[in-house]
Design a protein around this motif. Sequence first.
Motif, PDB file in Angstrom:
ATOM      1  N   ALA A 256       7.423  77.758  28.522  1.00  0.00           N
ATOM      2  CA  ALA A 256       7.411  78.667  29.670  1.00  0.00           C
ATOM      3  C   ALA A 256       6.511  78.133  30.771  1.00  0.00           C
ATOM      4  O   ALA A 256       6.834  78.220  31.965  1.00  0.00           O
ATOM      5  N   SER A 257       5.369  77.570  30.362  1.00  0.00           N
ATOM      6  CA  SER A 257       4.440  77.012  31.334  1.00  0.00           C
ATOM      7  C   SER A 257       5.065  75.831  32.070  1.00  0.00           C
ATOM      8  O   SER A 257       4.929  75.704  33.290  1.00  0.00           O
ATOM      9  N   ARG A 258       5.778  74.981  31.324  1.00  0.00           N
ATOM     10  CA  ARG A 258       6.419  73.833  31.964  1.00  0.00           C
ATOM     11  C   ARG A 258       7.532  74.268  32.907  1.00  0.00           C
ATOM     12  O   ARG A 258       7.729  73.680  33.971  1.00  0.00           O
ATOM     13  N   ARG A 259       8.269  75.308  32.523  1.00  0.00           N
ATOM     14  CA  ARG A 259       9.314  75.824  33.411  1.00  0.00           C
ATOM     15  C   ARG A 259       8.722  76.347  34.703  1.00  0.00           C
ATOM     16  O   ARG A 259       9.262  76.121  35.780  1.00  0.00           O
ATOM     17  N   ARG A 260       7.603  77.038  34.590  1.00  0.00           N
ATOM     18  CA  ARG A 260       6.944  77.554  35.788  1.00  0.00           C
ATOM     19  C   ARG A 260       6.468  76.417  36.676  1.00  0.00           C
ATOM     20  O   ARG A 260       6.626  76.468  37.902  1.00  0.00           O
ATOM     21  N   LEU A 261       5.912  75.374  36.055  1.00  0.00           N
ATOM     22  CA  LEU A 261       5.425  74.236  36.832  1.00  0.00           C
ATOM     23  C   LEU A 261       6.579  73.485  37.497  1.00  0.00           C
ATOM     24  O   LEU A 261       6.453  73.007  38.617  1.00  0.00           O
TER      25      LEU A 261
ATOM     26  N   LEU B 249       9.423  72.189  42.543  1.00  0.00           N
ATOM     27  CA  LEU B 249      10.639  72.272  43.365  1.00  0.00           C
ATOM     28  C   LEU B 249      10.381  73.049  44.653  1.00  0.00           C
ATOM     29  O   LEU B 249      10.896  72.684  45.716  1.00  0.00           O
ATOM     30  N   ILE B 250       9.581  74.094  44.572  1.00  0.00           N
ATOM     31  CA  ILE B 250       9.240  74.864  45.779  1.00  0.00           C
ATOM     32  C   ILE B 250       8.443  73.997  46.750  1.00  0.00           C
ATOM     33  O   ILE B 250       8.740  73.950  47.947  1.00  0.00           O
ATOM     34  N   VAL B 251       7.409  73.323  46.227  1.00  0.00           N
ATOM     35  CA  VAL B 251       6.571  72.475  47.090  1.00  0.00           C
ATOM     36  C   VAL B 251       7.411  71.379  47.753  1.00  0.00           C
ATOM     37  O   VAL B 251       7.326  71.155  48.956  1.00  0.00           O
TER      38      VAL B 251
ATOM     39  N   GLY C 261      10.462  66.650  49.685  1.00  0.00           N
ATOM     40  CA  GLY C 261      11.777  66.683  49.063  1.00  0.00           C
ATOM     41  C   GLY C 261      12.838  67.016  50.101  1.00  0.00           C
ATOM     42  O   GLY C 261      13.926  66.418  50.123  1.00  0.00           O
ATOM     43  N   GLN C 262      12.522  67.963  50.960  1.00  0.00           N
ATOM     44  CA  GLN C 262      13.407  68.301  52.067  1.00  0.00           C
ATOM     45  C   GLN C 262      13.600  67.094  52.983  1.00  0.00           C
ATOM     46  O   GLN C 262      14.722  66.784  53.400  1.00  0.00           O
TER      47      GLN C 262
ATOM     48  N   TYR D 193      -0.779  65.423  43.604  1.00  0.00           N
ATOM     49  CA  TYR D 193      -0.177  66.627  43.029  1.00  0.00           C
ATOM     50  C   TYR D 193       0.921  66.282  42.021  1.00  0.00           C
ATOM     51  O   TYR D 193       0.931  66.809  40.901  1.00  0.00           O
ATOM     52  N   LEU D 194       1.862  65.417  42.410  1.00  0.00           N
ATOM     53  CA  LEU D 194       2.985  65.141  41.514  1.00  0.00           C
ATOM     54  C   LEU D 194       2.551  64.438  40.233  1.00  0.00           C
ATOM     55  O   LEU D 194       3.059  64.741  39.154  1.00  0.00           O
ATOM     56  N   LEU D 195       1.607  63.514  40.312  1.00  0.00           N
ATOM     57  CA  LEU D 195       1.157  62.858  39.080  1.00  0.00           C
ATOM     58  C   LEU D 195       0.459  63.853  38.155  1.00  0.00           C
ATOM     59  O   LEU D 195       0.577  63.765  36.929  1.00  0.00           O
TER      60      LEU D 195
END
Length: 251
Positions: free
Chosen positions: A4-9, A14-16, A22-23, A168-170
């Motif tokens: 669940a934690s990984r799904r949230r992350l 994806l939001i960031v 990403g955009q 952040y991504l790493l």
Amino acid sequence: MLLASRRRLRAEVLIVLGLSLGQSAVYSVVQLLDKMTKAPLAEATSTLNRSQSTREYFDLTYQLLDILFALVPVILVFYFLSLQASGGSAFARLGFNFARPGKDALQGLGLAAAIGIPSLGLYAAGRALGITTAIIPSGLDTYWWTVPVLVLSAIRHGIVEEVIVVGYLLDRFGKFGWSTAAAIVVSALLRGSYHLYQGFGPFIGNVVMGLVFAWLYTKTKRVMPLVIAHALLDIVAFVGFSLFGKAVGLG
């Protein structure tokens, strides 16, 4: 619980990215296809720091607003990191602070020199091979504020790219259970992808830059030297073009 934690992350990442680089990567791919279907890449032009108004102070306002709002995803990143910073600062966690200004500045300067000189050669090679567009680092008119705005724009690029794509991504990829090598490669490919609108030469150059920067970050855990190096590269490109009118390759 861990799943669940990984799904949230993953949703968080994806939001960031959807609000930031990403955009930019998606738009960059579309822009590349647009250019390639119009004419050979060698005949295309990529202009950075475009003028947005023929009226001086409206143009200045637009430029400053662009810089300001581009930094909002960085603020979001630090907010997300602060939610999990157990007793420590999110800024210290990424090494985005002034804990060692002299060492960070020297490392940033050395890194900028090591990356910048080969980048010029790669740009020239890409132009000769027809796989790189003509890059115009500044399309701004000449005003009293042009150079300061270009410097701010360069600093903005350094902060946004290095904090999000490297620090952040790493951090998040590590929490996904990815290996360090996989995290570095994906980070570098993302960096290259949002430069694709400039052609395949800048894509390759930025992937290499991304590999070097991400690898260094895994060793130092400090994003500040990367921000300094990136900002210096862009300052030389943006301001140099504005003052001397010569197209140069960007990092």
